[in-house]
Write a protein that holds these residues in place. Structure first.
Motif, PDB file in Angstrom:
ATOM      1  N   HIS A  94       0.829  -1.205   0.000  1.00  0.00           N
ATOM      2  CA  HIS A  94       0.000   0.000   0.000  1.00  0.00           C
ATOM      3  C   HIS A  94       0.868   1.262   0.000  1.00  0.00           C
ATOM      4  N   GLN A  95       1.923   1.251   0.801  1.00  0.00           N
ATOM      5  CA  GLN A  95       2.813   2.410   0.885  1.00  0.00           C
ATOM      6  C   GLN A  95       3.470   2.680  -0.465  1.00  0.00           C
ATOM      7  N   TYR A  96       3.957   1.643  -1.121  1.00  0.00           N
ATOM      8  CA  TYR A  96       4.578   1.801  -2.435  1.00  0.00           C
ATOM      9  C   TYR A  96       3.560   2.233  -3.489  1.00  0.00           C
ATOM     10  N   TRP A  97       2.435   1.549  -3.518  1.00  0.00           N
ATOM     11  CA  TRP A  97       1.424   1.802  -4.545  1.00  0.00           C
ATOM     12  C   TRP A  97       0.908   3.233  -4.454  1.00  0.00           C
ATOM     13  N   LEU A  98       0.564   3.656  -3.240  1.00  0.00           N
ATOM     14  CA  LEU A  98       0.040   5.005  -3.064  1.00  0.00           C
ATOM     15  C   LEU A  98       1.132   6.056  -3.271  1.00  0.00           C
ATOM     16  N   VAL A 114       3.709  10.788  -5.540  1.00  0.00           N
ATOM     17  CA  VAL A 114       5.059  11.366  -5.519  1.00  0.00           C
ATOM     18  C   VAL A 114       5.151  12.621  -6.393  1.00  0.00           C
ATOM     19  N   LYS A 115       5.848  13.625  -5.842  1.00  0.00           N
ATOM     20  CA  LYS A 115       6.015  14.908  -6.536  1.00  0.00           C
ATOM     21  C   LYS A 115       7.463  15.357  -6.438  1.00  0.00           C
ATOM     22  N   GLY A 116       7.885  16.127  -7.430  1.00  0.00           N
ATOM     23  CA  GLY A 116       9.220  16.701  -7.389  1.00  0.00           C
ATOM     24  C   GLY A 116      10.087  16.146  -8.501  1.00  0.00           C
ATOM     25  N   PRO A 117      11.374  16.552  -8.479  1.00  0.00           N
ATOM     26  CA  PRO A 117      12.308  16.103  -9.509  1.00  0.00           C
ATOM     27  C   PRO A 117      12.407  14.576  -9.526  1.00  0.00           C
ATOM     28  N   MET A 118      12.461  13.986 -10.696  1.00  0.00           N
ATOM     29  CA  MET A 118      12.607  12.534 -10.876  1.00  0.00           C
ATOM     30  C   MET A 118      11.350  11.766 -10.482  1.00  0.00           C
ATOM     31  N   LYS A 119      10.207  12.463 -10.372  1.00  0.00           N
ATOM     32  CA  LYS A 119       8.994  11.779  -9.901  1.00  0.00           C
ATOM     33  C   LYS A 119       8.583  10.626 -10.815  1.00  0.00           C
ATOM     34  N   ASP A 120       8.815  10.760 -12.119  1.00  0.00           N
ATOM     35  CA  ASP A 120       8.423   9.681 -13.030  1.00  0.00           C
ATOM     36  C   ASP A 120       9.268   8.431 -12.796  1.00  0.00           C
ATOM     37  N   ALA A 121      10.570   8.607 -12.659  1.00  0.00           N
ATOM     38  CA  ALA A 121      11.463   7.469 -12.414  1.00  0.00           C
ATOM     39  C   ALA A 121      11.163   6.828 -11.056  1.00  0.00           C
ATOM     40  N   VAL A 122      10.952   7.662 -10.050  1.00  0.00           N
ATOM     41  CA  VAL A 122      10.661   7.157  -8.710  1.00  0.00           C
ATOM     42  C   VAL A 122       9.307   6.453  -8.703  1.00  0.00           C
ATOM     43  N   LYS A 147      -1.780  -4.107  14.636  1.00  0.00           N
ATOM     44  CA  LYS A 147      -1.436  -4.785  15.884  1.00  0.00           C
ATOM     45  C   LYS A 147      -0.264  -5.738  15.705  1.00  0.00           C
ATOM     46  N   LEU A 148      -0.120  -6.283  14.497  1.00  0.00           N
ATOM     47  CA  LEU A 148       0.848  -7.353  14.275  1.00  0.00           C
ATOM     48  C   LEU A 148       2.083  -6.940  13.477  1.00  0.00           C
ATOM     49  N   THR A 149       2.055  -5.790  12.836  1.00  0.00           N
ATOM     50  CA  THR A 149       3.157  -5.386  11.973  1.00  0.00           C
ATOM     51  C   THR A 149       4.488  -5.271  12.727  1.00  0.00           C
ATOM     52  N   ASN A 150       5.552  -5.681  12.057  1.00  0.00           N
ATOM     53  CA  ASN A 150       6.908  -5.456  12.570  1.00  0.00           C
ATOM     54  C   ASN A 150       7.390  -4.064  12.184  1.00  0.00           C
ATOM     55  N   CYS A 151       7.043  -3.640  10.979  1.00  0.00           N
ATOM     56  CA  CYS A 151       7.655  -2.457  10.358  1.00  0.00           C
ATOM     57  C   CYS A 151       6.760  -1.224  10.333  1.00  0.00           C
ATOM     58  N   GLY A 152       5.495  -1.376  10.684  1.00  0.00           N
ATOM     59  CA  GLY A 152       4.595  -0.233  10.707  1.00  0.00           C
ATOM     60  C   GLY A 152       4.253   0.257   9.310  1.00  0.00           C
ATOM     61  N   TYR A 153       3.711   1.453   9.265  1.00  0.00           N
ATOM     62  CA  TYR A 153       3.274   2.038   8.005  1.00  0.00           C
ATOM     63  C   TYR A 153       3.546   3.530   8.038  1.00  0.00           C
ATOM     64  N   ASP A 154       4.314   4.011   7.050  1.00  0.00           N
ATOM     65  CA  ASP A 154       4.560   5.451   6.912  1.00  0.00           C
ATOM     66  C   ASP A 154       3.687   5.965   5.776  1.00  0.00           C
ATOM     67  N   ALA A 155       2.598   6.625   6.133  1.00  0.00           N
ATOM     68  CA  ALA A 155       1.700   7.174   5.122  1.00  0.00           C
ATOM     69  C   ALA A 155       2.445   8.211   4.282  1.00  0.00           C
ATOM     70  N   PRO A 156       2.251   8.163   2.966  1.00  0.00           N
ATOM     71  CA  PRO A 156       2.941   9.132   2.097  1.00  0.00           C
ATOM     72  C   PRO A 156       2.246  10.496   2.116  1.00  0.00           C
ATOM     73  N   VAL A 197       9.658  13.696  -3.331  1.00  0.00           N
ATOM     74  CA  VAL A 197      10.482  12.565  -3.742  1.00  0.00           C
ATOM     75  C   VAL A 197      11.410  12.078  -2.623  1.00  0.00           C
ATOM     76  N   LYS A 198      12.168  12.987  -2.032  1.00  0.00           N
ATOM     77  CA  LYS A 198      13.156  12.580  -1.019  1.00  0.00           C
ATOM     78  C   LYS A 198      12.471  11.951   0.198  1.00  0.00           C
ATOM     79  N   THR A 199      11.348  12.516   0.615  1.00  0.00           N
ATOM     80  CA  THR A 199      10.617  11.984   1.773  1.00  0.00           C
ATOM     81  C   THR A 199      10.094  10.587   1.476  1.00  0.00           C
ATOM     82  N   ILE A 200       9.483  10.422   0.307  1.00  0.00           N
ATOM     83  CA  ILE A 200       8.941   9.113  -0.100  1.00  0.00           C
ATOM     84  C   ILE A 200      10.071   8.076  -0.159  1.00  0.00           C
ATOM     85  N   LEU A 201      11.192   8.452  -0.771  1.00  0.00           N
ATOM     86  CA  LEU A 201      12.317   7.513  -0.870  1.00  0.00           C
ATOM     87  C   LEU A 201      12.813   7.119   0.523  1.00  0.00           C
TER      88      LEU A 201
END
Length: 167
Positions: A32-36, A41-49, A87-96, A101-105
């Protein structure tokens, strides 16, 4: 089917199922984090990212599928309610929420580093005890490492480009 799969494992199968259920939650959050993030994503290189994030999303969904199938083979049930993922995640979720670009990466690099830790531990736990899960985990771990390297390379390219703009 589940009982036969349990017979070849030299460890606590219920403990393994619980660890796999946690990894399953991580994979859904990663997807979900990647897909969304790819959409927002916005900024320089947004298409590649964005293109890289979409590819990673597809692979994270495949990981969730692989883990779910293994849980079922072992006689368990994958986590059925998304609200339980938190409740069960090890890694959590960082909402975009910040689509730069830099923040998402950076958010996704952090997620991959966590996933690498989770699967490294699973690899160690299943070594010489459950060859089926061990091989699956190895395959997923290799992809998580590739993801982190891809994201680090994009971040380096971004940093170099930003440095060039300042000169």
């Amino acid at each position: 089917m589940g009982s036969r799969a349990r017979e070849i494992i030299g460890m606590d199968v219920d403990e393994l199922i619980n660890l796999l259920r946690r990894a399953f939650c991580d994979e859904w959050f990663a997807y979900h984090q990647y897909w969304l993030g790819a959409k927002l994503v916005k900024g320089p290189m947004k298409d590649a990212v964005g293109a890289e994030l979409l590819q990673h999303a597809t692979e994270e969904l495949l990981h969730a599928d692989m883990v779910a199938l293994r849980i079922i083979q072992l006689g368990g049930t994958p986590v059925t309610k998304p609200e339980d993922w938190y409740k069960l995640t090890n890694c959590g979720y960082d909402a975009p929420d910040d689509p730069f670009v830099k923040t998402i990466l950076n958010q996704n690099i952090k997620g991959e580093q966590c996933a690498i830790g989770v699967y490294s531990r699973l690899l160690e736990i299943t070594k010489d005890k459950d060859p089926i899960t061990h091989n699956m985990v190895l395959q997923i771990l290799q992809q998580e490492i590739e993801h982190e390297e891809d994201l680090q390379a994009l971040l380096e390219d971004f940093e170099l480009m930003m440095r060039a703009f300042k000169e």
